[in-house]
Scaffold this motif. Structure first.
Motif, PDB file in Angstrom:
ATOM      1  N   SER A  64       0.857  -1.183  -0.081  1.00 36.02           N
ATOM      2  CA  SER A  64      -0.061   0.019   0.001  1.00 36.02           C
ATOM      3  C   SER A  64       0.623   1.202  -0.111  1.00 36.02           C
ATOM      4  N   GLY A  65       1.980   1.357   0.568  1.00 44.37           N
ATOM      5  CA  GLY A  65       3.048   2.493   0.535  1.00 44.37           C
ATOM      6  C   GLY A  65       3.489   2.510  -0.761  1.00 44.37           C
ATOM      7  N   CYS A  66       3.655   1.784  -1.413  1.00 47.05           N
ATOM      8  CA  CYS A  66       4.184   1.956  -2.904  1.00 47.05           C
ATOM      9  C   CYS A  66       3.263   2.389  -3.838  1.00 47.05           C
ATOM     10  N   GLU A  67       1.748   2.047  -3.508  1.00 37.08           N
ATOM     11  CA  GLU A  67       0.725   2.716  -4.125  1.00 37.08           C
ATOM     12  C   GLU A  67       0.843   4.219  -3.860  1.00 37.08           C
ATOM     13  N   ILE A  68       0.757   4.591  -2.472  1.00 41.07           N
ATOM     14  CA  ILE A  68       0.884   5.695  -1.913  1.00 41.07           C
ATOM     15  C   ILE A  68       1.866   6.636  -2.680  1.00 41.07           C
ATOM     16  N   VAL A  69       3.158   6.347  -2.744  1.00 47.07           N
ATOM     17  CA  VAL A  69       4.170   7.069  -3.221  1.00 47.07           C
ATOM     18  C   VAL A  69       3.903   7.200  -4.711  1.00 47.07           C
ATOM     19  N   LEU A  70       3.343   6.321  -5.531  1.00 46.96           N
ATOM     20  CA  LEU A  70       3.035   6.713  -6.865  1.00 46.96           C
ATOM     21  C   LEU A  70       2.000   7.669  -7.150  1.00 46.96           C
ATOM     22  N   SER A  71       1.297   8.352  -6.221  1.00 44.23           N
ATOM     23  CA  SER A  71       0.601   9.411  -6.258  1.00 44.23           C
ATOM     24  C   SER A  71       1.206  10.617  -6.274  1.00 44.23           C
ATOM     25  N   HIS A  72       2.535  10.561  -5.475  1.00 44.59           N
ATOM     26  CA  HIS A  72       3.418  12.095  -5.783  1.00 44.59           C
ATOM     27  C   HIS A  72       4.630  11.129  -5.163  1.00 44.59           C
ATOM     28  N   PHE A 127      14.195  15.564  -3.552  1.00 41.33           N
ATOM     29  CA  PHE A 127      14.564  14.421  -4.790  1.00 41.33           C
ATOM     30  C   PHE A 127      13.296  13.928  -5.374  1.00 41.33           C
ATOM     31  N   ASN A 128      13.354  13.551  -6.382  1.00 42.17           N
ATOM     32  CA  ASN A 128      12.243  12.878  -7.355  1.00 42.17           C
ATOM     33  C   ASN A 128      12.720  11.623  -7.711  1.00 42.17           C
ATOM     34  N   LEU A 129      11.810  10.664  -7.572  1.00 39.42           N
ATOM     35  CA  LEU A 129      11.876   9.307  -8.000  1.00 39.42           C
ATOM     36  C   LEU A 129      11.752   9.052  -9.432  1.00 39.42           C
ATOM     37  N   HIS A 130      11.038  10.078 -10.158  1.00 42.91           N
ATOM     38  CA  HIS A 130      11.264   9.978 -11.639  1.00 42.91           C
ATOM     39  C   HIS A 130      10.173   8.544 -11.947  1.00 42.91           C
ATOM     40  N   LEU A 131       9.052   8.406 -11.158  1.00 43.69           N
ATOM     41  CA  LEU A 131       8.393   7.443 -11.397  1.00 43.69           C
ATOM     42  C   LEU A 131       6.914   7.760 -12.315  1.00 43.69           C
ATOM     43  N   PRO A 132       6.396   6.953 -12.976  1.00 41.73           N
ATOM     44  CA  PRO A 132       5.104   7.465 -13.659  1.00 41.73           C
ATOM     45  C   PRO A 132       4.096   7.511 -12.280  1.00 41.73           C
ATOM     46  N   THR A 133       3.164   8.254 -12.331  1.00 45.29           N
ATOM     47  CA  THR A 133       2.350   8.596 -11.288  1.00 45.29           C
ATOM     48  C   THR A 133       0.788   8.353 -11.549  1.00 45.29           C
ATOM     49  N   TYR A 160       6.244  11.266 -18.103  1.00 48.37           N
ATOM     50  CA  TYR A 160       5.796  10.208 -18.955  1.00 48.37           C
ATOM     51  C   TYR A 160       4.539  10.654 -19.557  1.00 48.37           C
ATOM     52  N   ASN A 161       4.126  10.035 -20.814  1.00 45.65           N
ATOM     53  CA  ASN A 161       2.858  10.551 -21.411  1.00 45.65           C
ATOM     54  C   ASN A 161       1.746   9.686 -21.026  1.00 45.65           C
ATOM     55  N   PHE A 162       1.822   9.007 -20.068  1.00 51.73           N
ATOM     56  CA  PHE A 162       0.656   8.117 -19.543  1.00 51.73           C
ATOM     57  C   PHE A 162       0.546   8.464 -18.148  1.00 51.73           C
TER      58      PHE A 162
END
Length: 238
Positions: A29-37, A54-60, A69-71
């Motif tokens: 669940s924490g990984c999902e929360i991180v993907l929101s921001h 710092f920025n993880l540069h992941l798709p959000t 990213y374009n998605f």
């Protein structure tokens, strides 16, 4: 037949597996929360208009977060936050039971506090160098931990886990309003979130090393000992 003394007490075994279940749910669940921001800040506030630490540069999962990213990923923020909150309570209560029982029955004193001759940096450093030199070598005495293991377990139990709970609570609006001092001591809610992230990484690294050591020292025997309290023997196979 002589009674075999359990290697791990009932309380240790139950709290261990509750911790495993809650930590796994918290990690997902924490990984999902991180993907929101997936941007981290220092201080009290942080948003897309500010330069992140710092920025993880992941798709959000939010279109408002610039990610290159374009998605956009499906938004899983609802269930992930609810599950994270519930499992955090389970982890906190489990940790409380474990610590109180460990103090009451002498578990920490017998099994985790380094022995008198081990309470020095030279011993711990020597064990660490030996582990890094040959990680596949393990102590043949399965009923005891060496000084390095004792120090690591104490650090995880009394530093990393309390910090993960403290920083997690500090991100809560309700906790911040009711108890502003613990949040202020961390340096603000965004600082708490960043520390929470690094603490999680430390716990995951500990988990990998823990699983590695269990594997090289006898996975079946160690896991069965944590389930039944006694070493694995051929009789258990029937």
């Amino acid at each position: 037949m002589p009674t075999i003394k359990p290697r791990h007490s009932f309380v240790v075994r139950v709290t261990h597996w509750l911790t495993v279940a809650s930590f796994a749910a918290l990690l997902v669940s924490g990984c999902e929360i991180v993907l929101s921001h997936p941007r981290f800040y220092w201080g009290e506030t942080g948003n897309v208009m500010m330069k992140p630490l710092f920025n993880l540069h992941l798709p959000t999962s939010r279109e408002s977060i610039p990610n290159g990213y374009n998605f956009t990923l499906p938004d899983q923020n609802g269930w992930s936050r609810a599950l994270h909150f519930e499992m955090a309570w389970l982890l906190g209560l489990t940790a409380l039971v474990y610590v109180l029982a460990g103090i009451w029955n002498g578990h920490f004193r017998r099994n985790l506090v380094p022995r008198r001759g081990e309470r020095n940096l030279r011993t711990v450093r020597g064990l660490l160098v030996g582990f890094l030199h040959n990680p596949f070598h393990h102590n043949s005495d399965e009923d005891t931990y060496n000084a390095l293991q004792r120090v690591v377990y104490l650090f995880v139990v009394f530093i990393l886990f309390p910090l993960i709970l403290w920083t997690g609570l500090a991100m809560s609006n309700a906790f911040n309003a009711a108890f502003p001092l613990p949040v202020a001591l961390l340096g603000g809610r965004q600082t708490a979130r960043t520390l929470h992230f690094f603490d999680t990484i430390a716990l995951v690294l500990f988990l990998f090393v823990h699983l590695f050591m269990i594997t090289v020292s006898g996975f079946k025997n160690k896991v069965w000992g944590m389930i039944a309290g006694v070493p694995w023997t051929p009789k258990e196979r029937k």
